[in-house]
Motif scaffolding. Sequence first.
Motif, PDB file in Angstrom:
ATOM      1  N   ARG A 130      -2.452  14.906  30.444  1.00 45.39           N
ATOM      2  CA  ARG A 130      -2.274  13.886  31.490  1.00 45.39           C
ATOM      3  C   ARG A 130      -2.843  12.523  31.089  1.00 45.39           C
ATOM      4  NH1 ARG A 130      -6.495  17.033  32.998  1.00 45.39           N
ATOM      5  NH2 ARG A 130      -8.445  15.935  33.422  1.00 45.39           N
ATOM      6  N   ASP A 131      -3.684  12.483  30.067  1.00 41.16           N
ATOM      7  CA  ASP A 131      -4.331  11.249  29.627  1.00 41.16           C
ATOM      8  C   ASP A 131      -3.695  10.641  28.381  1.00 41.16           C
ATOM      9  OD1 ASP A 131      -6.185  11.505  31.710  1.00 41.16           O
ATOM     10  OD2 ASP A 131      -7.520  12.739  30.468  1.00 41.16           O
ATOM     11  N   LEU A 132      -2.642  11.259  27.853  1.00 40.45           N
ATOM     12  CA  LEU A 132      -2.059  10.788  26.604  1.00 40.45           C
ATOM     13  C   LEU A 132      -1.525   9.364  26.702  1.00 40.45           C
ATOM     14  CD1 LEU A 132      -0.213  13.962  25.309  1.00 40.45           C
ATOM     15  CD2 LEU A 132      -2.081  12.751  24.173  1.00 40.45           C
ATOM     16  N   CYS A 133      -0.796   9.037  27.745  1.00 41.58           N
ATOM     17  CA  CYS A 133      -0.220   7.694  27.861  1.00 41.58           C
ATOM     18  C   CYS A 133      -1.322   6.633  27.908  1.00 41.58           C
ATOM     19  CB  CYS A 133       0.681   7.606  29.088  1.00 41.58           C
ATOM     20  SG  CYS A 133       1.678   6.094  29.128  1.00 41.58           S
ATOM     21  N   GLU A 134      -2.357   6.892  28.679  1.00 37.01           N
ATOM     22  CA  GLU A 134      -3.469   5.949  28.753  1.00 37.01           C
ATOM     23  C   GLU A 134      -4.177   5.822  27.405  1.00 37.01           C
ATOM     24  OE1 GLU A 134      -7.621   5.193  31.212  1.00 37.01           O
ATOM     25  OE2 GLU A 134      -6.352   6.869  31.762  1.00 37.01           O
ATOM     26  N   TYR A 135      -4.358   6.955  26.701  1.00 37.29           N
ATOM     27  CA  TYR A 135      -4.988   6.908  25.386  1.00 37.29           C
ATOM     28  C   TYR A 135      -4.157   6.066  24.421  1.00 37.29           C
ATOM     29  CZ  TYR A 135      -6.746   8.134  20.840  1.00 37.29           C
ATOM     30  OH  TYR A 135      -7.245   8.037  19.568  1.00 37.29           O
ATOM     31  N   LEU A 136      -2.839   6.307  24.387  1.00 33.74           N
ATOM     32  CA  LEU A 136      -1.971   5.545  23.489  1.00 33.74           C
ATOM     33  C   LEU A 136      -1.988   4.061  23.843  1.00 33.74           C
ATOM     34  CD1 LEU A 136       1.026   8.036  23.309  1.00 33.74           C
ATOM     35  CD2 LEU A 136      -0.648   7.554  21.502  1.00 33.74           C
ATOM     36  N   SER A 137      -2.008   3.758  25.122  1.00 32.96           N
ATOM     37  CA  SER A 137      -2.072   2.364  25.564  1.00 32.96           C
ATOM     38  C   SER A 137      -3.359   1.698  25.091  1.00 32.96           C
ATOM     39  CB  SER A 137      -1.966   2.310  27.091  1.00 32.96           C
ATOM     40  OG  SER A 137      -2.126   0.995  27.554  1.00 32.96           O
ATOM     41  N   ASP A 138      -4.468   2.385  25.259  1.00 29.49           N
ATOM     42  CA  ASP A 138      -5.755   1.837  24.805  1.00 29.49           C
ATOM     43  C   ASP A 138      -5.786   1.669  23.294  1.00 29.49           C
ATOM     44  OD1 ASP A 138      -6.648   1.819  27.424  1.00 29.49           O
ATOM     45  OD2 ASP A 138      -7.856   3.643  27.214  1.00 29.49           O
ATOM     46  N   LEU A 139      -5.263   2.647  22.584  1.00 29.10           N
ATOM     47  CA  LEU A 139      -5.286   2.628  21.121  1.00 29.10           C
ATOM     48  C   LEU A 139      -4.416   1.507  20.556  1.00 29.10           C
ATOM     49  CD1 LEU A 139      -6.216   4.168  18.535  1.00 29.10           C
ATOM     50  CD2 LEU A 139      -4.058   5.415  18.702  1.00 29.10           C
ATOM     51  N   LEU A 140      -3.263   1.288  21.163  1.00 28.64           N
ATOM     52  CA  LEU A 140      -2.275   0.360  20.612  1.00 28.64           C
ATOM     53  C   LEU A 140      -2.202  -0.967  21.363  1.00 28.64           C
ATOM     54  CD1 LEU A 140       0.491   3.050  20.033  1.00 28.64           C
ATOM     55  CD2 LEU A 140      -1.075   2.094  18.335  1.00 28.64           C
ATOM     56  N   HIS A 141      -3.206  -1.284  22.151  1.00 29.26           N
ATOM     57  CA  HIS A 141      -3.151  -2.485  22.992  1.00 29.26           C
ATOM     58  C   HIS A 141      -2.919  -3.776  22.207  1.00 29.26           C
ATOM     59  CE1 HIS A 141      -7.401  -2.648  21.825  1.00 29.26           C
ATOM     60  NE2 HIS A 141      -7.298  -3.935  22.033  1.00 29.26           N
ATOM     61  N   GLU A 142      -3.295  -3.812  20.955  1.00 31.08           N
ATOM     62  CA  GLU A 142      -3.083  -5.034  20.160  1.00 31.08           C
ATOM     63  C   GLU A 142      -1.613  -5.264  19.838  1.00 31.08           C
ATOM     64  OE1 GLU A 142      -5.682  -5.001  16.788  1.00 31.08           O
ATOM     65  OE2 GLU A 142      -7.479  -5.001  18.037  1.00 31.08           O
ATOM     66  N   ASP A 143      -0.771  -4.251  20.038  1.00 30.59           N
ATOM     67  CA  ASP A 143       0.669  -4.388  19.810  1.00 30.59           C
ATOM     68  C   ASP A 143       1.397  -4.968  21.020  1.00 30.59           C
ATOM     69  OD1 ASP A 143       0.316  -3.273  17.302  1.00 30.59           O
ATOM     70  OD2 ASP A 143       0.857  -1.253  17.958  1.00 30.59           O
ATOM     71  N   ALA A 144       0.692  -5.131  22.130  1.00 30.63           N
ATOM     72  CA  ALA A 144       1.315  -5.657  23.352  1.00 30.63           C
ATOM     73  C   ALA A 144       1.730  -7.115  23.153  1.00 30.63           C
ATOM     74  CB  ALA A 144       0.357  -5.555  24.522  1.00 30.63           C
ATOM     75  N   THR A 145       2.882  -7.447  23.724  1.00 29.64           N
ATOM     76  CA  THR A 145       3.386  -8.817  23.697  1.00 29.64           C
ATOM     77  C   THR A 145       3.843  -9.159  25.114  1.00 29.64           C
ATOM     78  OG1 THR A 145       5.682  -8.210  23.258  1.00 29.64           O
ATOM     79  CG2 THR A 145       4.251  -8.501  21.328  1.00 29.64           C
ATOM     80  N   PRO A 146       4.106 -10.430  25.402  1.00 29.50           N
ATOM     81  CA  PRO A 146       4.622 -10.754  26.738  1.00 29.50           C
ATOM     82  C   PRO A 146       5.917  -9.996  27.066  1.00 29.50           C
ATOM     83  CG  PRO A 146       3.888 -12.743  25.649  1.00 29.50           C
ATOM     84  CD  PRO A 146       3.832 -11.633  24.620  1.00 29.50           C
ATOM     85  N   ARG A 147       6.693  -9.692  26.059  1.00 27.84           N
ATOM     86  CA  ARG A 147       7.957  -8.986  26.275  1.00 27.84           C
ATOM     87  C   ARG A 147       7.780  -7.466  26.330  1.00 27.84           C
ATOM     88  NH1 ARG A 147      13.403 -10.481  23.045  1.00 27.84           N
ATOM     89  NH2 ARG A 147      14.775  -9.784  24.690  1.00 27.84           N
ATOM     90  N   ASN A 148       6.866  -6.942  25.546  1.00 28.65           N
ATOM     91  CA  ASN A 148       6.573  -5.504  25.508  1.00 28.65           C
ATOM     92  C   ASN A 148       5.128  -5.302  25.915  1.00 28.65           C
ATOM     93  OD1 ASN A 148       9.081  -4.354  24.502  1.00 28.65           O
ATOM     94  ND2 ASN A 148       8.616  -5.439  22.596  1.00 28.65           N
TER      95      ASN A 148
END
Length: 72
Positions: free
Chosen positions: A47-65
Amino acid sequence: MKELKFKVFGSFIAVTGMPGAWRAFYFGAEGKRRPADFIIPGDVAERDLCEYLSDLLHEDATPRNHTAVQLS
């Protein structure tokens, strides 16, 4: 073996296995996969996988993604 799919900041990620034995892959629309360049600790619950991936990969976030969602 269970497989969960996520779209995290524009990257498609498949996670297989179970808690304590997760394996992550990048996958494309054509179905090809390659091992991800990160590991998922054994104590991360399903149940925590999506949040973990989001935290791990947060530097890949862009205004579009800028979202992380579970696809399946």
